[in-house]
Write an enzyme that holds these catalytic residues in place. Sequence first.
Site, PDB file in Angstrom:
ATOM      1  N   CYS A   1     -29.056  23.493  36.414  1.00 58.09           N
ATOM      2  CA  CYS A   1     -30.161  24.003  37.643  1.00 58.09           C
ATOM      3  C   CYS A   1     -31.873  23.747  36.699  1.00 58.09           C
ATOM      4  O   CYS A   1     -32.340  24.515  36.371  1.00 58.09           O
ATOM      5  CB  CYS A   1     -30.170  25.529  36.422  1.00 58.09           C
ATOM      6  SG  CYS A   1     -28.644  25.956  37.874  1.00 58.09           S
TER       7      CYS A   1
ATOM      8  N   HIS B   1     -35.945  29.679  35.735  1.00 62.66           N
ATOM      9  CA  HIS B   1     -35.440  29.492  36.114  1.00 62.66           C
ATOM     10  C   HIS B   1     -34.456  31.088  36.535  1.00 62.66           C
ATOM     11  O   HIS B   1     -34.495  31.971  36.591  1.00 62.66           O
ATOM     12  CB  HIS B   1     -33.900  28.996  35.397  1.00 62.66           C
ATOM     13  CG  HIS B   1     -32.529  28.481  36.747  1.00 62.66           C
ATOM     14  ND1 HIS B   1     -32.584  28.885  37.825  1.00 62.66           N
ATOM     15  CD2 HIS B   1     -31.215  28.742  36.188  1.00 62.66           C
ATOM     16  CE1 HIS B   1     -31.104  27.931  38.443  1.00 62.66           C
ATOM     17  NE2 HIS B   1     -30.307  29.047  37.615  1.00 62.66           N
TER      18      HIS B   1
ATOM     19  N   ASN C   1     -29.754  32.331  42.949  1.00 64.64           N
ATOM     20  CA  ASN C   1     -29.532  31.081  42.570  1.00 64.64           C
ATOM     21  C   ASN C   1     -29.968  30.147  43.267  1.00 64.64           C
ATOM     22  O   ASN C   1     -28.546  29.318  43.541  1.00 64.64           O
ATOM     23  CB  ASN C   1     -28.330  30.775  40.799  1.00 64.64           C
ATOM     24  CG  ASN C   1     -28.838  29.570  40.290  1.00 64.64           C
ATOM     25  OD1 ASN C   1     -29.374  28.605  39.783  1.00 64.64           O
ATOM     26  ND2 ASN C   1     -27.841  29.892  39.303  1.00 64.64           N
TER      27      ASN C   1
HETATM   28  N1  ACO Z   1     -17.703  41.274  43.373  1.00 58.12           N
HETATM   29  C1  ACO Z   1     -16.943  42.417  42.809  1.00 58.12           C
HETATM   30  N2  ACO Z   1     -16.515  42.187  40.915  1.00 58.12           N
HETATM   31  C2  ACO Z   1     -16.712  40.933  40.714  1.00 58.12           C
HETATM   32  C3  ACO Z   1     -17.470  40.090  41.050  1.00 58.12           C
HETATM   33  C4  ACO Z   1     -17.719  40.027  42.529  1.00 58.12           C
HETATM   34  N3  ACO Z   1     -18.728  39.335  43.534  1.00 58.12           N
HETATM   35  N4  ACO Z   1     -17.625  39.044  40.681  1.00 58.12           N
HETATM   36  C5  ACO Z   1     -17.009  39.170  39.470  1.00 58.12           C
HETATM   37  N5  ACO Z   1     -16.457  40.755  39.233  1.00 58.12           N
HETATM   38  C6  ACO Z   1     -15.516  40.840  38.646  1.00 58.12           C
HETATM   39  C7  ACO Z   1     -14.204  40.278  37.732  1.00 58.12           C
HETATM   40  O1  ACO Z   1     -13.485  39.522  38.063  1.00 58.12           O
HETATM   41  C8  ACO Z   1     -14.745  40.854  36.729  1.00 58.12           C
HETATM   42  O2  ACO Z   1     -13.014  41.830  37.052  1.00 58.12           O
HETATM   43  P1  ACO Z   1     -12.669  42.295  36.069  1.00 58.12           P
HETATM   44  O3  ACO Z   1     -12.998  43.000  34.487  1.00 58.12           O
HETATM   45  O4  ACO Z   1     -11.459  43.226  36.329  1.00 58.12           O
HETATM   46  O5  ACO Z   1     -11.962  40.752  35.325  1.00 58.12           O
HETATM   47  C9  ACO Z   1     -15.736  41.986  36.674  1.00 58.12           C
HETATM   48  O6  ACO Z   1     -16.197  42.169  37.536  1.00 58.12           O
HETATM   49  C10 ACO Z   1     -16.758  41.761  35.322  1.00 58.12           C
HETATM   50  O7  ACO Z   1     -16.532  40.568  35.112  1.00 58.12           O
HETATM   51  P2  ACO Z   1     -17.853  39.719  34.531  1.00 58.12           P
HETATM   52  O8  ACO Z   1     -18.053  39.123  34.528  1.00 58.12           O
HETATM   53  O9  ACO Z   1     -17.582  40.129  33.405  1.00 58.12           O
HETATM   54  O10 ACO Z   1     -19.203  40.216  34.988  1.00 58.12           O
HETATM   55  P3  ACO Z   1     -20.514  39.845  34.205  1.00 58.12           P
HETATM   56  O11 ACO Z   1     -21.409  41.186  33.903  1.00 58.12           O
HETATM   57  O12 ACO Z   1     -20.650  39.216  33.162  1.00 58.12           O
HETATM   58  O13 ACO Z   1     -21.862  39.595  35.692  1.00 58.12           O
HETATM   59  C11 ACO Z   1     -22.411  37.657  36.483  1.00 58.12           C
HETATM   60  C12 ACO Z   1     -20.407  38.007  35.975  1.00 58.12           C
HETATM   61  C13 ACO Z   1     -23.132  37.988  37.375  1.00 58.12           C
HETATM   62  C14 ACO Z   1     -21.785  35.950  36.832  1.00 58.12           C
HETATM   63  C15 ACO Z   1     -22.542  36.858  35.284  1.00 58.12           C
HETATM   64  O14 ACO Z   1     -22.581  36.557  34.458  1.00 58.12           O
HETATM   65  C16 ACO Z   1     -23.669  35.403  34.982  1.00 58.12           C
HETATM   66  O15 ACO Z   1     -25.298  35.644  35.310  1.00 58.12           O
HETATM   67  N6  ACO Z   1     -23.673  34.615  33.613  1.00 58.12           N
HETATM   68  C17 ACO Z   1     -24.402  33.526  33.607  1.00 58.12           C
HETATM   69  C18 ACO Z   1     -24.810  32.631  35.621  1.00 58.12           C
HETATM   70  C19 ACO Z   1     -25.808  31.772  34.963  1.00 58.12           C
HETATM   71  O16 ACO Z   1     -26.855  32.186  34.793  1.00 58.12           O
HETATM   72  N7  ACO Z   1     -25.946  30.630  35.161  1.00 58.12           N
HETATM   73  C20 ACO Z   1     -27.359  29.951  35.364  1.00 58.12           C
HETATM   74  C21 ACO Z   1     -26.896  28.033  35.672  1.00 58.12           C
HETATM   75  S1  ACO Z   1     -26.630  28.117  37.203  1.00 58.12           S
HETATM   76  C22 ACO Z   1     -26.365  26.454  37.595  1.00 58.12           C
HETATM   77  O17 ACO Z   1     -26.507  25.507  36.396  1.00 58.12           O
HETATM   78  C23 ACO Z   1     -25.723  25.732  37.723  1.00 58.12           C
END
Ligand code: ACO
Length: 323
Positions: A113, A250, A280
Amino acid sequence: MIRSVVRGTGAALPRRIMKNADFEGMVETSDEWIAQRTGIRQRHIAADDETTASLGEAAARAALADAGLTPDDIDLIVLATSTPNNTFPATAVEIQDRLGMHHGFAFDMQAVCSGFVYAVTTADLYIRGGLAKRVLVIGSETFSRILDWSDRSTCVLFGDGAGALVLEAGEGGGTIADRGVLAASLRSDGTHKDKLFVDGGPSTTGTVGHLRMEGREVFKHAVGMITDVIEATFSAAGITADDLDWFVPHQANKRIIDASAKKLGIAEQKVVVTVNLHGNTSAASVPLALSVAVADGRIKKGDLVLLEAMGGGFTWGAVLVRW
Ligand code: ACO
């Protein structure tokens, strides 16, 4: 002194738009969960005939048209991508051929990214080093090809697309009043390589593999890393957040963008957000966001613009440009 000045911008998106609701029959998720956690509402997904090369070519042609230039005027193509058409040759070379450009040189950069921020910094050094006068800097990705479409925690986050800039050598007085790239700061730290990676490759599995991410872990590090590298860029340029006209981060997650801007004291109305439209798109996200804000008249000649990205590796970086 020589400055790398932005002469044109362009973008290209696949024809097909996939809305959050379109995932509801595929994996256990909802429009509400995706929108609330990420800010994403839709993303573009490439058809079989749309590739990193074809989207990159279209974005490059749009940037050349915006600059009033042709491929004959370009010396170098730097393509930021983690989803090349082939393992080799570089997709930049394929774009060079598609543009009918049979002089100069072209290569790919891989910093996930952060690729576009690395590529702009690299192009700036080639220009200031005298090896190129005009550079096409492209970010193009087809992440849909490396997603595990049964993994709800990753497949809803990414989209496909491309954006491009033409950078041209210009004369500057050596102050931050100059147009062009003014300062940059790049970082990487491989201790985090297993938090966001693709589980395949030519030298290990001999396959392409799928994207794997510990989203919570990435989130935890993102804001601190982003703000550190931006503060280093501010201090290299001798400016503060108040001097900025636009912040073009980003586009991974609205919550990360908001938290970073808040920590840095960058006013909300200066932040360009397109994650709702594109998801993304990895190395394409910053040039796509730039092209939206240039096309709608927000970013204008003379504006001070901060680009920032963070991604797999981890890699991260920021570039300050006077438009
Ligand atoms: N729909 C519904 N529920 C979901 C989904 C979905 N699509 N995906 C995950 N969940 C669930 C999980 O299983 C979890 O359930 P549990 O509590 O029963 O285990 C719950 O939702 C919460 O999951 P978290 O991972 O804690 O959710 P979070 O609030 O952290 O959001 C996300 C997840 C959006 C991926 C976030 O962590 C994020 O944006 N991380 C950074 C990603 C990023 O910035 N990447 C940058 C670089 S990308 C690159 O370089 C290619």
